[in-house]
Design a protein around this motif. Structure first.
Motif, mmCIF file in Angstrom:
data_model
loop_
_atom_site.group_PDB
_atom_site.id
_atom_site.type_symbol
_atom_site.label_atom_id
_atom_site.label_comp_id
_atom_site.label_asym_id
_atom_site.label_seq_id
_atom_site.Cartn_x
_atom_site.Cartn_y
_atom_site.Cartn_z
ATOM 1 N N LEU A 102 0.833 -1.189 0.000
ATOM 2 C CA LEU A 102 0.000 0.000 0.000
ATOM 3 C C LEU A 102 0.869 1.242 0.000
ATOM 4 C CD1 LEU A 102 -2.795 -0.977 2.551
ATOM 5 C CD2 LEU A 102 -2.942 -0.893 0.073
ATOM 6 N N ASP A 103 0.432 2.232 -0.735
ATOM 7 C CA ASP A 103 1.138 3.502 -0.800
ATOM 8 C C ASP A 103 1.127 4.138 0.586
ATOM 9 O OD1 ASP A 103 1.548 6.402 -1.229
ATOM 10 O OD2 ASP A 103 1.587 5.798 -3.331
ATOM 11 N N PRO A 104 2.264 4.648 1.063
ATOM 12 C CA PRO A 104 2.310 5.222 2.410
ATOM 13 C C PRO A 104 1.450 6.478 2.568
ATOM 14 C CG PRO A 104 4.398 5.559 1.276
ATOM 15 C CD PRO A 104 3.565 4.664 0.415
ATOM 16 N N ARG A 105 1.013 7.064 1.455
ATOM 17 C CA ARG A 105 0.151 8.243 1.547
ATOM 18 C C ARG A 105 -1.277 7.875 1.910
ATOM 19 N NH1 ARG A 105 1.499 10.500 -4.328
ATOM 20 N NH2 ARG A 105 1.387 8.272 -4.687
ATOM 21 N N LEU A 106 -1.630 6.599 1.737
ATOM 22 C CA LEU A 106 -3.003 6.165 1.988
ATOM 23 C C LEU A 106 -3.249 5.903 3.464
ATOM 24 C CD1 LEU A 106 -3.517 3.647 -0.924
ATOM 25 C CD2 LEU A 106 -4.590 5.871 -0.675
ATOM 26 N N PRO A 107 -4.471 6.184 3.943
ATOM 27 C CA PRO A 107 -4.810 5.794 5.311
ATOM 28 C C PRO A 107 -5.000 4.284 5.390
ATOM 29 C CG PRO A 107 -6.693 6.821 4.236
ATOM 30 C CD PRO A 107 -5.534 6.916 3.280
ATOM 31 N N LEU A 108 -5.264 3.774 6.582
ATOM 32 C CA LEU A 108 -5.424 2.338 6.786
ATOM 33 C C LEU A 108 -6.604 1.790 5.983
ATOM 34 C CD1 LEU A 108 -4.870 2.190 10.643
ATOM 35 C CD2 LEU A 108 -3.303 1.445 8.840
ATOM 36 N N PRO A 109 -6.509 0.509 5.559
ATOM 37 C CA PRO A 109 -7.629 -0.102 4.837
ATOM 38 C C PRO A 109 -8.914 -0.025 5.659
ATOM 39 C CG PRO A 109 -5.690 -1.485 4.685
ATOM 40 C CD PRO A 109 -5.360 -0.382 5.647
ATOM 41 N N GLY A 110 -10.017 0.200 4.946
ATOM 42 C CA GLY A 110 -11.308 0.341 5.595
ATOM 43 C C GLY A 110 -11.683 1.799 5.835
ATOM 44 N N THR A 111 -10.727 2.685 5.738
ATOM 45 C CA THR A 111 -10.974 4.108 5.969
ATOM 46 C C THR A 111 -11.722 4.705 4.780
ATOM 47 O OG1 THR A 111 -8.903 4.260 7.186
ATOM 48 C CG2 THR A 111 -9.875 6.336 6.438
ATOM 49 N N PRO A 112 -12.809 5.420 5.039
ATOM 50 C CA PRO A 112 -13.476 6.102 3.929
ATOM 51 C C PRO A 112 -12.804 7.449 3.646
ATOM 52 C CG PRO A 112 -14.763 6.359 5.926
ATOM 53 C CD PRO A 112 -13.581 5.497 6.272
ATOM 54 N N LEU A 113 -12.568 7.736 2.387
ATOM 55 C CA LEU A 113 -12.063 9.037 1.967
ATOM 56 C C LEU A 113 -13.267 9.821 1.461
ATOM 57 C CD1 LEU A 113 -8.979 7.744 -0.053
ATOM 58 C CD2 LEU A 113 -8.972 8.699 2.250
ATOM 59 N N ILE A 114 -13.511 10.993 2.044
ATOM 60 C CA ILE A 114 -14.721 11.750 1.722
ATOM 61 C C ILE A 114 -14.343 13.164 1.314
ATOM 62 C CG2 ILE A 114 -16.955 12.567 2.589
ATOM 63 C CD1 ILE A 114 -16.680 10.339 4.756
ATOM 64 N N ARG A 115 -14.965 13.617 0.209
ATOM 65 C CA ARG A 115 -14.806 15.011 -0.204
ATOM 66 C C ARG A 115 -16.081 15.456 -0.913
ATOM 67 N NH1 ARG A 115 -10.878 17.813 -4.665
ATOM 68 N NH2 ARG A 115 -12.119 19.701 -4.787
ATOM 69 N N ARG A 116 -16.517 16.669 -0.589
ATOM 70 C CA ARG A 116 -17.677 17.249 -1.262
ATOM 71 C C ARG A 116 -17.185 17.849 -2.569
ATOM 72 N NH1 ARG A 116 -22.733 18.229 -0.761
ATOM 73 N NH2 ARG A 116 -23.064 17.634 1.362
ATOM 74 N N TYR A 117 -17.850 17.443 -3.675
ATOM 75 C CA TYR A 117 -17.476 17.915 -4.999
ATOM 76 C C TYR A 117 -18.745 18.245 -5.766
ATOM 77 C CZ TYR A 117 -15.501 17.908 -9.721
ATOM 78 O OH TYR A 117 -15.134 18.251 -10.993
ATOM 79 N N GLN A 118 -18.883 19.491 -6.179
ATOM 80 C CA GLN A 118 -20.034 19.989 -6.922
ATOM 81 C C GLN A 118 -21.357 19.609 -6.265
ATOM 82 O OE1 GLN A 118 -19.587 18.792 -11.034
ATOM 83 N NE2 GLN A 118 -17.994 20.336 -11.392
ATOM 84 N N GLY A 119 -21.401 19.802 -4.952
ATOM 85 C CA GLY A 119 -22.638 19.610 -4.200
ATOM 86 C C GLY A 119 -22.926 18.182 -3.773
ATOM 87 N N LYS A 120 -22.095 17.231 -4.110
ATOM 88 C CA LYS A 120 -22.337 15.859 -3.644
ATOM 89 C C LYS A 120 -21.075 15.307 -3.001
ATOM 90 C CE LYS A 120 -21.327 13.342 -7.901
ATOM 91 N NZ LYS A 120 -21.781 12.339 -8.821
ATOM 92 N N ASP A 121 -21.281 14.368 -2.070
ATOM 93 C CA ASP A 121 -20.155 13.749 -1.376
ATOM 94 C C ASP A 121 -19.592 12.601 -2.211
ATOM 95 O OD1 ASP A 121 -20.260 15.411 0.816
ATOM 96 O OD2 ASP A 121 -21.527 14.077 1.997
ATOM 97 N N ILE A 122 -18.291 12.641 -2.427
ATOM 98 C CA ILE A 122 -17.588 11.541 -3.096
ATOM 99 C C ILE A 122 -16.952 10.718 -1.982
ATOM 100 C CG2 ILE A 122 -15.794 10.909 -4.752
ATOM 101 C CD1 ILE A 122 -18.097 12.508 -5.998
ATOM 102 N N VAL A 123 -17.360 9.454 -1.869
ATOM 103 C CA VAL A 123 -16.850 8.574 -0.816
ATOM 104 C C VAL A 123 -16.151 7.392 -1.475
ATOM 105 C CG1 VAL A 123 -17.420 7.156 1.191
ATOM 106 C CG2 VAL A 123 -18.763 9.217 0.689
ATOM 107 N N VAL A 124 -14.883 7.212 -1.124
ATOM 108 C CA VAL A 124 -14.096 6.084 -1.626
ATOM 109 C C VAL A 124 -13.516 5.367 -0.411
ATOM 110 C CG1 VAL A 124 -12.090 5.389 -2.990
ATOM 111 C CG2 VAL A 124 -13.502 7.304 -3.760
#
Length: 174
Positions: A102-124
């Protein structure tokens, strides 16, 4: 017998010589031509020889031991011409897959990455197998997941502000 100061001055004078001049000095000091054109190598070898001639080299016992070791060693200056041209011995090779780290820039597995983009939440979600999950689909790269979710090409690390280069973990300053 020369003094230590004279020997140091002679060695320091070597620093100003060109490679061709060092090769000539090598011939004088060692009695044979050097195969090397590397200036630093020539300087060091000549300086060592000047000191060894002035203060003595290896003891006779050390010299004998070095010869024993050299006689036992299979010395080769260049690889054989057929090196790596012969087919590999199947009995000595093993095929295996390396698990991607895993890339060291990534948080631990299972962690959701969330960002609001153009009025909707992008969750990965970061998966333990090194993949990424977004909207029920699995992607092999974070950038691909973000691009599919937004409809615009993105660098996934830049989108989630996860560090600007490998080795920088989330939250660390550069």
């Amino acid at each position: 017998m020369r003094t230590e100061t004279e020997i140091r001055e002679e060695i320091e004078a070597l620093r100003s010589l060109s490679t061709a001049q060092l090769k000539q000095k090598y011939l004088e000091v060692f009695g044979e031509e050097s195969r090397s054109n590397h200036k630093q190598f020539l300087f060091r070898r000549i300086a060592w020889r000047i000191q060894a001639n002035a203060w003595g080299g290896l003891s006779e016992r050390a010299r004998r031991r070095a010869l024993e070791i050299a006689n036992d060693a299979d010395l080769r200056i260049r690889a054989p011409k057929n090196f790596l041209r012969e087919p590999l011995d199947d009995g000595r090779t093993v095929e295996t897959r390396l698990k991607p780290s895993l890339d060291p820039r990534l948080p631990l597995p299972g962690t959701p990455l969330i960002r609001r983009y153009q009025g909707k939440d992008i969750v990965v979600h970061v998966r333990p197998d090194g993949g990424f999950e977004c909207n029920g689909r699995i992607y092999t790269s974070l950038s691909r997941a973000v691009t599919e979710a937004t409809g615009t090409r993105w660098n996934g690390f830049a989108f989630f502000n996860l560090g600007h280069r490998p080795g920088v973990k989330h939250g660390e300053r550069e």
